[in-house]
Write a protein that holds these residues in place. Structure first.
Motif, PDB file in Angstrom:
ATOM      1  N   VAL A   1       0.851  -1.206   0.000  1.00  5.11           N
ATOM      2  CA  VAL A   1       0.000   0.000   0.000  1.00  5.11           C
ATOM      3  C   VAL A   1       0.883   1.251   0.000  1.00  5.11           C
ATOM      4  O   VAL A   1       0.621   2.197  -0.761  1.00  5.11           O
ATOM      5  CB  VAL A   1      -0.961  -0.008   1.206  1.00  5.11           C
ATOM      6  CG1 VAL A   1      -1.650   1.338   1.379  1.00  5.11           C
ATOM      7  CG2 VAL A   1      -1.993  -1.121   1.050  1.00  5.11           C
ATOM      8  N   ASN A   2       1.925   1.268   0.831  1.00  3.18           N
ATOM      9  CA  ASN A   2       2.819   2.428   0.877  1.00  3.18           C
ATOM     10  C   ASN A   2       3.531   2.646  -0.459  1.00  3.18           C
ATOM     11  O   ASN A   2       3.711   3.786  -0.890  1.00  3.18           O
ATOM     12  CB  ASN A   2       3.843   2.279   2.002  1.00  3.18           C
ATOM     13  CG  ASN A   2       3.236   2.493   3.368  1.00  3.18           C
ATOM     14  OD1 ASN A   2       2.179   3.099   3.520  1.00  3.18           O
ATOM     15  ND2 ASN A   2       3.893   1.967   4.390  1.00  3.18           N
ATOM     16  N   VAL A   3       3.932   1.565  -1.123  1.00  5.20           N
ATOM     17  CA  VAL A   3       4.570   1.679  -2.442  1.00  5.20           C
ATOM     18  C   VAL A   3       3.586   2.286  -3.436  1.00  5.20           C
ATOM     19  O   VAL A   3       3.935   3.177  -4.216  1.00  5.20           O
ATOM     20  CB  VAL A   3       5.091   0.304  -2.927  1.00  5.20           C
ATOM     21  CG1 VAL A   3       5.429   0.326  -4.403  1.00  5.20           C
ATOM     22  CG2 VAL A   3       6.305  -0.112  -2.111  1.00  5.20           C
ATOM     23  N   LYS A   4       2.346   1.815  -3.408  1.00  4.30           N
ATOM     24  CA  LYS A   4       1.325   2.331  -4.329  1.00  4.30           C
ATOM     25  C   LYS A   4       1.037   3.805  -4.051  1.00  4.30           C
ATOM     26  O   LYS A   4       0.923   4.608  -4.988  1.00  4.30           O
ATOM     27  CB  LYS A   4       0.048   1.485  -4.203  1.00  4.30           C
ATOM     28  CG  LYS A   4      -0.965   1.776  -5.254  1.00  4.30           C
ATOM     29  CD  LYS A   4      -0.458   1.342  -6.604  1.00  4.30           C
ATOM     30  CE  LYS A   4      -1.549   1.468  -7.637  1.00  4.30           C
ATOM     31  NZ  LYS A   4      -1.029   1.240  -8.979  1.00  4.30           N
ATOM     32  N   ILE A   5       0.932   4.171  -2.782  1.00  5.74           N
ATOM     33  CA  ILE A   5       0.669   5.571  -2.412  1.00  5.74           C
ATOM     34  C   ILE A   5       1.804   6.471  -2.879  1.00  5.74           C
ATOM     35  O   ILE A   5       1.567   7.599  -3.323  1.00  5.74           O
ATOM     36  CB  ILE A   5       0.452   5.698  -0.889  1.00  5.74           C
ATOM     37  CG1 ILE A   5      -0.900   5.092  -0.497  1.00  5.74           C
ATOM     38  CG2 ILE A   5       0.537   7.150  -0.433  1.00  5.74           C
ATOM     39  CD1 ILE A   5      -1.130   4.976   0.997  1.00  5.74           C
ATOM     40  N   SER A   6       3.033   5.966  -2.823  1.00  4.39           N
ATOM     41  CA  SER A   6       4.181   6.783  -3.236  1.00  4.39           C
ATOM     42  C   SER A   6       4.275   6.930  -4.753  1.00  4.39           C
ATOM     43  O   SER A   6       5.123   7.660  -5.257  1.00  4.39           O
ATOM     44  CB  SER A   6       5.484   6.207  -2.683  1.00  4.39           C
ATOM     45  OG  SER A   6       5.811   5.000  -3.339  1.00  4.39           O
ATOM     46  N   GLY A   7       3.408   6.215  -5.499  1.00  2.65           N
ATOM     47  CA  GLY A   7       3.370   6.369  -6.946  1.00  2.65           C
ATOM     48  C   GLY A   7       4.137   5.315  -7.722  1.00  2.65           C
ATOM     49  O   GLY A   7       4.174   5.357  -8.947  1.00  2.65           O
ATOM     50  N   ASP A   8       4.752   4.385  -7.017  1.00  2.00           N
ATOM     51  CA  ASP A   8       5.471   3.307  -7.712  1.00  2.00           C
ATOM     52  C   ASP A   8       4.486   2.210  -8.082  1.00  2.00           C
ATOM     53  O   ASP A   8       3.467   2.009  -7.430  1.00  2.00           O
ATOM     54  CB  ASP A   8       6.574   2.723  -6.821  1.00  2.00           C
ATOM     55  CG  ASP A   8       7.673   3.733  -6.537  1.00  2.00           C
ATOM     56  OD1 ASP A   8       7.881   4.627  -7.373  1.00  2.00           O
ATOM     57  OD2 ASP A   8       8.307   3.618  -5.478  1.00  2.00           O
TER      58      ASP A   8
ATOM     59  N   MET B   1       5.821  -1.017  -8.932  1.00  2.00           N
ATOM     60  CA  MET B   1       6.507  -2.285  -8.705  1.00  2.00           C
ATOM     61  C   MET B   1       7.176  -2.278  -7.336  1.00  2.00           C
ATOM     62  O   MET B   1       7.723  -1.264  -6.913  1.00  2.00           O
ATOM     63  CB  MET B   1       7.567  -2.516  -9.780  1.00  2.00           C
ATOM     64  CG  MET B   1       7.025  -2.584 -11.193  1.00  2.00           C
ATOM     65  SD  MET B   1       6.069  -4.053 -11.503  1.00  2.00           S
ATOM     66  CE  MET B   1       7.356  -5.257 -11.560  1.00  2.00           C
ATOM     67  N   ILE B   2       7.157  -3.438  -6.689  1.00  2.00           N
ATOM     68  CA  ILE B   2       7.894  -3.617  -5.444  1.00  2.00           C
ATOM     69  C   ILE B   2       9.273  -4.157  -5.824  1.00  2.00           C
ATOM     70  O   ILE B   2       9.365  -5.174  -6.515  1.00  2.00           O
ATOM     71  CB  ILE B   2       7.164  -4.600  -4.509  1.00  2.00           C
ATOM     72  CG1 ILE B   2       5.829  -4.005  -4.063  1.00  2.00           C
ATOM     73  CG2 ILE B   2       8.033  -4.963  -3.319  1.00  2.00           C
ATOM     74  CD1 ILE B   2       4.991  -4.934  -3.206  1.00  2.00           C
TER      75      ILE B   2
END
Length: 140
Positions: A24-31, A33-34
């Motif tokens: 979720v944090n990765v998606k919120i930051s606009g990325d 891909m993990i």
């Protein structure tokens, strides 16, 4: 042996929570891909937080203030561990915004892990009670 079982249980409750919150944090930051390295980092942070949990999780049966103080101590130590992991793995900046994000993330993982723990505990209690009723209702 009991501590090893507790560790495995908490590792299996906590690590998916960390994975979910990280995604979720990765998606919120606009990325989109993990990074592959994050998977090992998530496992390491799950290992560390499960180890802390085995030793610091508040035990049932104590009075309410003791459980509350134990829960606060547990959350605080988990937060310190995760801030350390966050800085080490590059998940956060060591500033006020990064600290707030990590404290909220730890709280969400804490809630997720203890919700799963509670639901599984209730289910297991129901199974045990049902089996006891089956066993002892036949003898009446």
């Amino acid at each position: 042996m009991r501590r090893l079982n507790e560790f495995i249980k908490w590792f299996l409750y906590i690590t998916p929570g960390i994975t979910f919150v990280y995604a979720v944090n990765v998606k919120i930051s606009g990325d989109n891909m993990i990074p592959a390295a994050s998977l090992w980092q998530i496992l390491i942070s799950g290992f560390l937080t499960a180890a802390v949990t085995v030793f610091l999780v508040p035990r049932e049966g104590k009075n309410k203030p003791a459980v509350l103080a134990g829960g606060l101590l547990h959350y605080t130590v988990l937060s310190v561990v995760m801030v350390g992991c966050g800085c080490w793995f590059g998940w956060m900046e060591f500033d006020m915004a990064g600290m707030k994000m990590m404290l909220v993330s730890v709280a969400v993982v804490y809630w997720l892990a203890f919700s799963v723990y509670y639901l599984i505990d209730v289910y297991q209690a129901e199974v045990i009670n049902r089996k006891l009723k089956e066993k002892y209702s036949d003898k009446d």
